[in-house]
Design a protein around this motif. Structure first.
Motif, PDB file in Angstrom:
ATOM      1  N   GLN A 113       0.838  -1.198   0.000  1.00  9.67           N
ATOM      2  CA  GLN A 113       0.000   0.000   0.000  1.00  9.67           C
ATOM      3  C   GLN A 113       0.874   1.249   0.000  1.00  9.67           C
ATOM      4  OE1 GLN A 113      -3.483   0.446   0.279  1.00  9.67           O
ATOM      5  NE2 GLN A 113      -4.256  -1.578   0.782  1.00  9.67           N
ATOM      6  N   PHE A 114       0.386   2.298  -0.639  1.00  5.94           N
ATOM      7  CA  PHE A 114       1.149   3.534  -0.765  1.00  5.94           C
ATOM      8  C   PHE A 114       1.589   4.065   0.603  1.00  5.94           C
ATOM      9  CE2 PHE A 114       1.540   8.155  -0.936  1.00  5.94           C
ATOM     10  CZ  PHE A 114       2.405   8.310  -2.006  1.00  5.94           C
ATOM     11  N   GLY A 115       2.889   4.347   0.738  1.00  5.11           N
ATOM     12  CA  GLY A 115       3.427   4.931   1.962  1.00  5.11           C
ATOM     13  C   GLY A 115       3.714   3.956   3.082  1.00  5.11           C
ATOM     14  N   SER A 116       3.263   2.708   2.932  1.00  4.54           N
ATOM     15  CA  SER A 116       3.402   1.749   4.036  1.00  4.54           C
ATOM     16  C   SER A 116       4.858   1.353   4.300  1.00  4.54           C
ATOM     17  CB  SER A 116       2.558   0.492   3.766  1.00  4.54           C
ATOM     18  OG  SER A 116       2.976  -0.151   2.579  1.00  4.54           O
ATOM     19  N   GLU A 117       5.708   1.442   3.280  1.00  2.50           N
ATOM     20  CA  GLU A 117       7.118   1.113   3.488  1.00  2.50           C
ATOM     21  C   GLU A 117       7.777   2.080   4.468  1.00  2.50           C
ATOM     22  OE1 GLU A 117       9.142   0.885  -0.240  1.00  2.50           O
ATOM     23  OE2 GLU A 117       8.597  -1.224  -0.536  1.00  2.50           O
ATOM     24  N   LYS A 118       7.226   3.290   4.572  1.00  2.00           N
ATOM     25  CA  LYS A 118       7.789   4.291   5.481  1.00  2.00           C
ATOM     26  C   LYS A 118       7.338   4.047   6.916  1.00  2.00           C
ATOM     27  CE  LYS A 118       8.442   9.265   6.129  1.00  2.00           C
ATOM     28  NZ  LYS A 118       8.033   9.371   7.528  1.00  2.00           N
ATOM     29  N   HIS A 119       6.012   3.898   7.121  1.00  2.00           N
ATOM     30  CA  HIS A 119       5.515   3.771   8.502  1.00  2.00           C
ATOM     31  C   HIS A 119       5.367   2.326   8.969  1.00  2.00           C
ATOM     32  CE1 HIS A 119       1.541   2.781   6.922  1.00  2.00           C
ATOM     33  NE2 HIS A 119       1.525   3.896   6.217  1.00  2.00           N
ATOM     34  N   LYS A 120       5.300   1.387   8.002  1.00  2.07           N
ATOM     35  CA  LYS A 120       5.233  -0.046   8.310  1.00  2.07           C
ATOM     36  C   LYS A 120       4.115  -0.402   9.295  1.00  2.07           C
ATOM     37  CE  LYS A 120      10.123  -0.964   7.393  1.00  2.07           C
ATOM     38  NZ  LYS A 120      10.399   0.352   6.744  1.00  2.07           N
ATOM     39  N   TYR A 121       3.075   0.398   9.298  1.00  2.00           N
ATOM     40  CA  TYR A 121       1.898   0.182  10.150  1.00  2.00           C
ATOM     41  C   TYR A 121       2.231   0.206  11.647  1.00  2.00           C
ATOM     42  CZ  TYR A 121      -0.171  -1.060   5.705  1.00  2.00           C
ATOM     43  OH  TYR A 121      -0.592  -1.020   4.403  1.00  2.00           O
ATOM     44  N   LYS A 122       3.308   0.889  11.996  1.00  3.41           N
ATOM     45  CA  LYS A 122       3.696   1.001  13.403  1.00  3.41           C
ATOM     46  C   LYS A 122       3.283   2.355  13.954  1.00  3.41           C
ATOM     47  CE  LYS A 122       7.715  -2.046  12.932  1.00  3.41           C
ATOM     48  NZ  LYS A 122       9.198  -2.145  13.016  1.00  3.41           N
ATOM     49  N   LEU A 123       2.848   2.368  15.189  1.00  8.27           N
ATOM     50  CA  LEU A 123       2.448   3.595  15.872  1.00  8.27           C
ATOM     51  C   LEU A 123       3.493   3.986  16.907  1.00  8.27           C
ATOM     52  CD1 LEU A 123      -1.280   2.653  16.440  1.00  8.27           C
ATOM     53  CD2 LEU A 123      -0.501   4.531  14.976  1.00  8.27           C
ATOM     54  N   ASN A 124       3.661   5.280  17.082  1.00  7.11           N
ATOM     55  CA  ASN A 124       4.543   5.751  18.142  1.00  7.11           C
ATOM     56  C   ASN A 124       3.822   5.671  19.486  1.00  7.11           C
ATOM     57  OD1 ASN A 124       6.547   6.458  16.225  1.00  7.11           O
ATOM     58  ND2 ASN A 124       5.443   8.357  15.798  1.00  7.11           N
ATOM     59  N   LYS A 125       4.577   5.720  20.553  1.00  5.90           N
ATOM     60  CA  LYS A 125       4.037   5.630  21.908  1.00  5.90           C
ATOM     61  C   LYS A 125       3.026   6.749  22.160  1.00  5.90           C
ATOM     62  CE  LYS A 125       5.542   5.600  26.748  1.00  5.90           C
ATOM     63  NZ  LYS A 125       6.715   5.754  27.650  1.00  5.90           N
ATOM     64  N   VAL A 126       1.936   6.407  22.826  1.00  4.81           N
ATOM     65  CA  VAL A 126       0.906   7.397  23.140  1.00  4.81           C
ATOM     66  C   VAL A 126       1.467   8.465  24.072  1.00  4.81           C
ATOM     67  CG1 VAL A 126      -0.988   5.768  22.810  1.00  4.81           C
ATOM     68  CG2 VAL A 126       0.034   6.042  25.093  1.00  4.81           C
ATOM     69  N   LEU A 127       0.790   9.614  24.122  1.00  8.18           N
ATOM     70  CA  LEU A 127       1.168  10.691  25.029  1.00  8.18           C
ATOM     71  C   LEU A 127       0.274  10.673  26.261  1.00  8.18           C
ATOM     72  CD1 LEU A 127       1.743  13.708  22.593  1.00  8.18           C
ATOM     73  CD2 LEU A 127       3.408  12.060  23.473  1.00  8.18           C
ATOM     74  N   THR A 128       0.773  11.183  27.341  1.00  7.92           N
ATOM     75  CA  THR A 128      -0.029  11.302  28.562  1.00  7.92           C
ATOM     76  C   THR A 128      -0.828  12.602  28.507  1.00  7.92           C
ATOM     77  OG1 THR A 128       1.680  12.510  29.772  1.00  7.92           O
ATOM     78  CG2 THR A 128       1.766  10.088  29.860  1.00  7.92           C
ATOM     79  N   GLU A 129      -1.821  12.693  29.364  1.00 10.43           N
ATOM     80  CA  GLU A 129      -2.617  13.918  29.448  1.00 10.43           C
ATOM     81  C   GLU A 129      -1.724  15.110  29.796  1.00 10.43           C
ATOM     82  OE1 GLU A 129      -5.993  16.449  29.511  1.00 10.43           O
ATOM     83  OE2 GLU A 129      -5.654  14.456  28.653  1.00 10.43           O
TER      84      GLU A 129
ATOM     85  N   PHE B  53      -6.723  10.515  19.826  1.00 13.10           N
ATOM     86  CA  PHE B  53      -5.750   9.730  19.056  1.00 13.10           C
ATOM     87  C   PHE B  53      -4.405   9.695  19.772  1.00 13.10           C
ATOM     88  CE2 PHE B  53      -2.502   9.172  15.804  1.00 13.10           C
ATOM     89  CZ  PHE B  53      -3.010   8.153  15.018  1.00 13.10           C
ATOM     90  N   LEU B  54      -3.940  10.855  20.216  1.00 13.65           N
ATOM     91  CA  LEU B  54      -2.638  10.942  20.882  1.00 13.65           C
ATOM     92  C   LEU B  54      -2.605  10.123  22.171  1.00 13.65           C
ATOM     93  CD1 LEU B  54      -1.920  14.771  20.477  1.00 13.65           C
ATOM     94  CD2 LEU B  54      -0.789  12.904  19.253  1.00 13.65           C
ATOM     95  N   LYS B  55      -3.715  10.099  22.909  1.00 17.75           N
ATOM     96  CA  LYS B  55      -3.772   9.430  24.210  1.00 17.75           C
ATOM     97  C   LYS B  55      -4.063   7.939  24.118  1.00 17.75           C
ATOM     98  CE  LYS B  55      -6.076  11.289  27.545  1.00 17.75           C
ATOM     99  NZ  LYS B  55      -7.172  11.949  28.295  1.00 17.75           N
ATOM    100  N   HIS B  56      -4.816   7.522  23.097  1.00 14.72           N
ATOM    101  CA  HIS B  56      -5.297   6.141  23.069  1.00 14.72           C
ATOM    102  C   HIS B  56      -4.799   5.324  21.875  1.00 14.72           C
ATOM    103  CE1 HIS B  56      -8.042   6.826  26.429  1.00 14.72           C
ATOM    104  NE2 HIS B  56      -8.324   7.990  25.869  1.00 14.72           N
ATOM    105  N   ILE B  57      -4.255   5.978  20.863  1.00 20.77           N
ATOM    106  CA  ILE B  57      -3.793   5.241  19.677  1.00 20.77           C
ATOM    107  C   ILE B  57      -2.284   5.416  19.482  1.00 20.77           C
ATOM    108  CG2 ILE B  57      -4.032   4.962  17.181  1.00 20.77           C
ATOM    109  CD1 ILE B  57      -6.951   5.840  17.467  1.00 20.77           C
ATOM    110  N   GLY B  58      -1.816   6.627  19.336  1.00 22.78           N
ATOM    111  CA  GLY B  58      -0.384   6.830  19.194  1.00 22.78           C
ATOM    112  C   GLY B  58      -0.037   8.272  18.856  1.00 22.78           C
ATOM    113  N   ASN B  59       1.185   8.644  19.134  1.00 24.85           N
ATOM    114  CA  ASN B  59       1.690   9.970  18.791  1.00 24.85           C
ATOM    115  C   ASN B  59       2.259   9.920  17.373  1.00 24.85           C
ATOM    116  OD1 ASN B  59       2.728  12.565  18.758  1.00 24.85           O
ATOM    117  ND2 ASN B  59       4.521  12.047  20.011  1.00 24.85           N
ATOM    118  N   GLY B  60       1.367   9.723  16.420  1.00 26.03           N
ATOM    119  CA  GLY B  60       1.770   9.614  15.028  1.00 26.03           C
ATOM    120  C   GLY B  60       2.257   8.214  14.692  1.00 26.03           C
ATOM    121  N   GLY B  61       2.731   8.084  13.465  1.00 22.03           N
ATOM    122  CA  GLY B  61       3.169   6.778  12.970  1.00 22.03           C
ATOM    123  C   GLY B  61       2.320   6.368  11.781  1.00 22.03           C
ATOM    124  N   ALA B  62       1.804   5.155  11.799  1.00 24.03           N
ATOM    125  CA  ALA B  62       0.992   4.642  10.688  1.00 24.03           C
ATOM    126  C   ALA B  62      -0.176   5.572  10.390  1.00 24.03           C
ATOM    127  CB  ALA B  62       0.471   3.249  11.028  1.00 24.03           C
TER     128      ALA B  62
END
Length: 247
Positions: free
Chosen positions: A32-48, A69-78
């Motif tokens: 899928q387009f762009g997947s080679e860059k993010h590899k479907y990985k998420l960065n660690k979530v942020l705290t409140e 998104f930042l608190k429950h999914i990830g701080n960017g990534g996929a």
């Protein structure tokens, strides 16, 4: 604009995580387009507290969907195209170069409420045109969350009348600045809906890709669906037998 409840946001977050895992497993060769860059990985979530510190530092209140998104999914990534930027990386006006002296101004409102572009012929010189067209004020009040590629960036408005909506900045290709297409015609799209729509479209492509493999054997879509259900039941039964044998 309809504002989702906390429960709705959490439910959507869980849906997104489930779909992302499905996509990761389906697109294991990263086609899928762009997947080679993010590899479907998420960065660690942020705290409140980390989010509050950012808001206080830049005197801005992040849209609730993006905070979720930042608190429950990830701080960017996929994410769509080349993925979603980390919170602090989204401050750069140009995601290709990320110059410390070239950052967005969150304290000033995003100036647009309608799709915007300029006609070069209205200006007496190229310099005059570029001074107006590429003025920094056009990136006020937004977070650059996604690099579309080819100099196009997708932003989330965090200050201004378009607060909470996703917008494209396509000035690099003389296409101006315009709102991201909504789920329905003439509607704006918010962050989590934009992200989930990417997942839905990507999963649909995976489904069609798998179906295409059967087309060459003359198998109809209806029969393909029947075969897929049989295979799911079969492998589910094999897994259950394996676990029972381990008990």
């Amino acid at each position: 604009m309809y504002e989702k409840s906390e429960n709705e946001l959490l439910e959507q977050s869980e849906r997104i995580k489930t779909k992302l895992e499905q996509l990761r497993k389906s697109d294991k060769y990263l086609k899928q387009f762009g997947s080679e860059k993010h590899k479907y990985k998420l960065n660690k979530v942020l705290t409140e507290n980390e989010i509050i510190n950012f808001e206080e530092q830049y005197k801005v209140k992040l849209a609730l969907e993006y905070r979720t998104f930042l608190k429950h999914i990830g701080n960017g990534g996929a994410g769509p195209y080349y993925g979603v930027e980390r919170l602090f990386d989204s401050l750069y006006r140009d995601l290709h170069y990320k110059n410390e002296n070239e950052k967005v101004n969150l304290s000033e409102p995003f100036p647009h409420t309608m799709d915007w572009n300029l006609d070069f012929d209205e200006f007496s010189s190229n310099e005059e045109y570029e001074n107006v067209y590429f003025s920094k004020e056009h990136s006020n009040g937004v977070l650059r969350l996604c690099n579309f590629g080819c100099g196009v960036f997708i932003s989330l408005v965090v200050n201004g009348k378009e607060y909470g909506n996703m917008w494209f900045d396509d000035r690099c290709n003389d296409q101006g600045i315009y709102s991201a297409p909504g789920l329905k015609e003439n509607e704006r799209i918010t962050f989590l809906d934009w992200y989930e729509e990417w997942l839905d479209k990507s999963l649909a492509k995976e489904k069609d890709k798998n179906y295409e493999k059967f087309i060459s054997f003359g198998i109809s879509r209806k029969r393909f669906g029947r075969i897929a259900r049989i295979l799911r039941r079969y492998f589910g039964m094999r897994r259950r037998q394996k676990f029972r044998a381990m008990d």
